[in-house]
Motif scaffolding. Structure first.
Motif, PDB file in Angstrom:
ATOM      1  N   HIS A   1       0.858  -1.188   0.000  1.00  0.00           N
ATOM      2  CA  HIS A   1       0.000   0.000   0.000  1.00  0.00           C
ATOM      3  C   HIS A   1       0.888   1.229   0.000  1.00  0.00           C
ATOM      4  O   HIS A   1       2.007   1.201   0.508  1.00  0.00           O
ATOM      5  CB  HIS A   1      -0.910   0.001   1.237  1.00  0.00           C
ATOM      6  CG  HIS A   1      -1.808  -1.189   1.318  1.00  0.00           C
ATOM      7  ND1 HIS A   1      -2.921  -1.341   0.525  1.00  0.00           N
ATOM      8  CD2 HIS A   1      -1.733  -2.310   2.061  1.00  0.00           C
ATOM      9  CE1 HIS A   1      -3.504  -2.501   0.794  1.00  0.00           C
ATOM     10  NE2 HIS A   1      -2.797  -3.111   1.722  1.00  0.00           N
ATOM     11  N   GLY A   2       0.394   2.309  -0.587  1.00  0.00           N
ATOM     12  CA  GLY A   2       1.141   3.557  -0.572  1.00  0.00           C
ATOM     13  C   GLY A   2       2.481   3.478  -1.276  1.00  0.00           C
ATOM     14  O   GLY A   2       3.460   4.054  -0.818  1.00  0.00           O
ATOM     15  N   GLY A   3       2.554   2.752  -2.374  1.00  0.00           N
ATOM     16  CA  GLY A   3       3.807   2.645  -3.119  1.00  0.00           C
ATOM     17  C   GLY A   3       4.694   1.494  -2.700  1.00  0.00           C
ATOM     18  O   GLY A   3       5.743   1.271  -3.291  1.00  0.00           O
ATOM     19  N   ASP A   4       4.274   0.745  -1.670  1.00  0.00           N
ATOM     20  CA  ASP A   4       5.026  -0.444  -1.251  1.00  0.00           C
ATOM     21  C   ASP A   4       4.580  -1.651  -2.070  1.00  0.00           C
ATOM     22  O   ASP A   4       3.511  -1.634  -2.683  1.00  0.00           O
ATOM     23  CB  ASP A   4       4.768  -0.767   0.221  1.00  0.00           C
ATOM     24  CG  ASP A   4       5.354   0.264   1.166  1.00  0.00           C
ATOM     25  OD1 ASP A   4       6.053   1.172   0.702  1.00  0.00           O
ATOM     26  OD2 ASP A   4       5.097   0.144   2.374  1.00  0.00           O
ATOM     27  N   ILE A   5       5.395  -2.683  -2.036  1.00  0.00           N
ATOM     28  CA  ILE A   5       5.024  -3.931  -2.694  1.00  0.00           C
ATOM     29  C   ILE A   5       5.170  -5.061  -1.681  1.00  0.00           C
ATOM     30  O   ILE A   5       6.084  -5.063  -0.867  1.00  0.00           O
ATOM     31  CB  ILE A   5       5.887  -4.170  -3.959  1.00  0.00           C
ATOM     32  CG1 ILE A   5       5.270  -5.245  -4.832  1.00  0.00           C
ATOM     33  CG2 ILE A   5       7.327  -4.475  -3.614  1.00  0.00           C
ATOM     34  CD1 ILE A   5       5.808  -5.247  -6.240  1.00  0.00           C
ATOM     35  N   GLY A   6       4.202  -5.982  -1.706  1.00  0.00           N
ATOM     36  CA  GLY A   6       4.234  -7.126  -0.810  1.00  0.00           C
ATOM     37  C   GLY A   6       4.752  -8.356  -1.530  1.00  0.00           C
ATOM     38  O   GLY A   6       4.468  -8.559  -2.711  1.00  0.00           O
ATOM     39  N   ALA A   7       5.506  -9.158  -0.800  1.00  0.00           N
ATOM     40  CA  ALA A   7       6.033 -10.400  -1.374  1.00  0.00           C
ATOM     41  C   ALA A   7       5.963 -11.502  -0.333  1.00  0.00           C
ATOM     42  O   ALA A   7       6.225 -11.276   0.845  1.00  0.00           O
ATOM     43  CB  ALA A   7       7.477 -10.223  -1.829  1.00  0.00           C
ATOM     44  N   THR A   8       5.597 -12.677  -0.788  1.00  0.00           N
ATOM     45  CA  THR A   8       5.702 -13.871   0.026  1.00  0.00           C
ATOM     46  C   THR A   8       7.020 -14.522  -0.375  1.00  0.00           C
ATOM     47  O   THR A   8       7.274 -14.724  -1.562  1.00  0.00           O
ATOM     48  CB  THR A   8       4.522 -14.825  -0.253  1.00  0.00           C
ATOM     49  OG1 THR A   8       3.306 -14.151   0.056  1.00  0.00           O
ATOM     50  CG2 THR A   8       4.634 -16.093   0.574  1.00  0.00           C
TER      51      THR A   8
ATOM     52  N   PHE B   1       8.189  -4.127   0.914  1.00  0.00           N
ATOM     53  CA  PHE B   1       9.335  -3.363   0.455  1.00  0.00           C
ATOM     54  C   PHE B   1       8.849  -1.981   0.026  1.00  0.00           C
ATOM     55  O   PHE B   1       7.913  -1.870  -0.766  1.00  0.00           O
ATOM     56  CB  PHE B   1      10.010  -4.046  -0.738  1.00  0.00           C
ATOM     57  CG  PHE B   1      10.604  -5.383  -0.421  1.00  0.00           C
ATOM     58  CD1 PHE B   1      11.920  -5.485   0.006  1.00  0.00           C
ATOM     59  CD2 PHE B   1       9.853  -6.549  -0.560  1.00  0.00           C
ATOM     60  CE1 PHE B   1      12.485  -6.723   0.287  1.00  0.00           C
ATOM     61  CE2 PHE B   1      10.407  -7.784  -0.276  1.00  0.00           C
ATOM     62  CZ  PHE B   1      11.719  -7.872   0.155  1.00  0.00           C
ATOM     63  N   ALA B   2       9.480  -0.944   0.516  1.00  0.00           N
ATOM     64  CA  ALA B   2       9.122   0.442   0.195  1.00  0.00           C
ATOM     65  C   ALA B   2       9.771   0.840  -1.131  1.00  0.00           C
ATOM     66  O   ALA B   2      10.796   1.504  -1.169  1.00  0.00           O
ATOM     67  CB  ALA B   2       9.558   1.367   1.321  1.00  0.00           C
ATOM     68  N   VAL B   3       9.150   0.427  -2.231  1.00  0.00           N
ATOM     69  CA  VAL B   3       9.706   0.679  -3.560  1.00  0.00           C
ATOM     70  C   VAL B   3       9.257   2.018  -4.146  1.00  0.00           C
ATOM     71  O   VAL B   3       9.624   2.357  -5.259  1.00  0.00           O
ATOM     72  CB  VAL B   3       9.370  -0.477  -4.545  1.00  0.00           C
ATOM     73  CG1 VAL B   3      10.032  -1.776  -4.105  1.00  0.00           C
ATOM     74  CG2 VAL B   3       7.864  -0.637  -4.708  1.00  0.00           C
ATOM     75  N   GLN B   4       8.453   2.750  -3.406  1.00  0.00           N
ATOM     76  CA  GLN B   4       7.984   4.078  -3.808  1.00  0.00           C
ATOM     77  C   GLN B   4       7.286   4.068  -5.167  1.00  0.00           C
ATOM     78  O   GLN B   4       7.466   4.968  -5.980  1.00  0.00           O
ATOM     79  CB  GLN B   4       9.132   5.081  -3.767  1.00  0.00           C
ATOM     80  CG  GLN B   4       9.731   5.193  -2.379  1.00  0.00           C
ATOM     81  CD  GLN B   4      10.957   6.058  -2.324  1.00  0.00           C
ATOM     82  OE1 GLN B   4      11.592   6.341  -3.330  1.00  0.00           O
ATOM     83  NE2 GLN B   4      11.310   6.483  -1.119  1.00  0.00           N
TER      84      GLN B   4
ATOM     85  N   ALA C   1       2.500  -2.350 -13.356  1.00  0.00           N
ATOM     86  CA  ALA C   1       1.041  -2.302 -13.510  1.00  0.00           C
ATOM     87  C   ALA C   1       0.357  -2.504 -12.155  1.00  0.00           C
ATOM     88  O   ALA C   1      -0.597  -1.785 -11.822  1.00  0.00           O
ATOM     89  CB  ALA C   1       0.581  -3.362 -14.503  1.00  0.00           C
ATOM     90  N   ASP C   2       0.840  -3.452 -11.347  1.00  0.00           N
ATOM     91  CA  ASP C   2       0.279  -3.674 -10.020  1.00  0.00           C
ATOM     92  C   ASP C   2       0.420  -2.423  -9.159  1.00  0.00           C
ATOM     93  O   ASP C   2      -0.516  -2.016  -8.467  1.00  0.00           O
ATOM     94  CB  ASP C   2       0.978  -4.838  -9.309  1.00  0.00           C
ATOM     95  CG  ASP C   2       0.723  -6.182  -9.967  1.00  0.00           C
ATOM     96  OD1 ASP C   2      -0.220  -6.309 -10.766  1.00  0.00           O
ATOM     97  OD2 ASP C   2       1.498  -7.114  -9.662  1.00  0.00           O
ATOM     98  N   LEU C   3       1.595  -1.838  -9.173  1.00  0.00           N
ATOM     99  CA  LEU C   3       1.857  -0.657  -8.359  1.00  0.00           C
ATOM    100  C   LEU C   3       1.013   0.536  -8.799  1.00  0.00           C
ATOM    101  O   LEU C   3       0.724   1.424  -7.999  1.00  0.00           O
ATOM    102  CB  LEU C   3       3.349  -0.307  -8.396  1.00  0.00           C
ATOM    103  CG  LEU C   3       4.234  -1.269  -7.591  1.00  0.00           C
ATOM    104  CD1 LEU C   3       5.684  -1.176  -8.052  1.00  0.00           C
ATOM    105  CD2 LEU C   3       4.100  -0.988  -6.109  1.00  0.00           C
ATOM    106  N   GLY C   4       0.591   0.542 -10.061  1.00  0.00           N
ATOM    107  CA  GLY C   4      -0.244   1.628 -10.587  1.00  0.00           C
ATOM    108  C   GLY C   4      -1.713   1.486 -10.266  1.00  0.00           C
ATOM    109  O   GLY C   4      -2.492   2.427 -10.444  1.00  0.00           O
ATOM    110  N   GLU C   5      -2.123   0.296  -9.780  1.00  0.00           N
ATOM    111  CA  GLU C   5      -3.537   0.085  -9.436  1.00  0.00           C
ATOM    112  C   GLU C   5      -3.896   0.857  -8.185  1.00  0.00           C
ATOM    113  O   GLU C   5      -3.126   0.928  -7.238  1.00  0.00           O
ATOM    114  CB  GLU C   5      -3.807  -1.402  -9.171  1.00  0.00           C
ATOM    115  CG  GLU C   5      -3.847  -2.242 -10.392  1.00  0.00           C
ATOM    116  CD  GLU C   5      -4.248  -3.680 -10.070  1.00  0.00           C
ATOM    117  OE1 GLU C   5      -4.266  -4.063  -8.888  1.00  0.00           O
ATOM    118  OE2 GLU C   5      -4.545  -4.409 -11.029  1.00  0.00           O
TER     119      GLU C   5
END
Length: 187
Positions: free
Chosen positions: A83-90, A147-150, A181-185
């Motif tokens: 959320h907020g520009g971060d990305i989640g990973a398992t 991860f805070a990938v902004q 594309a995911d981060l842009g949703e």
């Protein structure tokens, strides 16, 4: 990233009837979001499709029907999304030999501190995680990280756990495009 909404979740009987179609879509999404590092770590970047699939599968397996339980599953799995520009990973830690796996999980309690993504500018972006995933005796073989990938897809995944496991894997152009594309949703 766009969270899964209650209206998108069907009861487990209906899901069972449509499962093959949902499974194919989820596996296609996972293929583009799976990165193997050092032969024993698999990063799976979560998105709307992968999370919706996990919720539906949990409902099917557990035969969940109570509304409050369905809402709990949705809330729990949505937490895995960035959320907020971060990305989640398992991150899945995998060893074929159970004895080796047990030994590594006992020794690797600080592994999450050594996992990172590489940004387009070359900087290493360290993971944040829930400390409940690590007990006093061992690390869980499944780690949920952020991860805070902004808002920008990484170019590589890596681990720098000196003396234990070291490696870095570049993402393909298709993988970076899918993550962008995911981060842009947006919700």
């Amino acid at each position: 990233m766009r969270a899964v909404q209650r209206a998108e979740i069907v009861d487990y009987v209906t899901y069972n009837e449509q499962r093959a179609q949902h499974r194919d879509a989820a596996l296609a999404a996972k293929r583009l979001r799976r990165v193997v590092v050092a032969d024993c770590l698999t990063f799976l970047f979560e998105n709307h499709e992968t999370i919706r699939y996990q919720i539906q599968e949990m409902m099917r397996v557990e035969q969940i029907v109570r509304e409050r339980d369905i809402l709990h599953e949705i809330e729990t799995y949505n937490e895995l999304l960035g959320h907020g520009g971060d990305i989640g990973a398992t991150v899945l830690i995998g060893f074929d030999d159970p004895a080796e796996r047990d030994l590594k999980l006992a020794r690797w309690q600080t592994l999450p501190q050594h996992l990172y993504l590489v940004g387009a500018d070359g900087r290493r972006i360290r993971a944040t995680w829930d400390p409940r995933q690590v007990s006093e005796r061992r690390l869980s073989s499944v780690q949920y990280l952020k991860f805070a990938v902004q808002g920008t897809a990484p170019v590589a995944c890596g681990v720098d756990f000196a003396g234990e496991v070291v490696g870095e894997t570049a993402l393909t152009a298709a993988q970076r495009e899918a993550l962008d594309a995911d981060l842009g949703e947006r919700d």
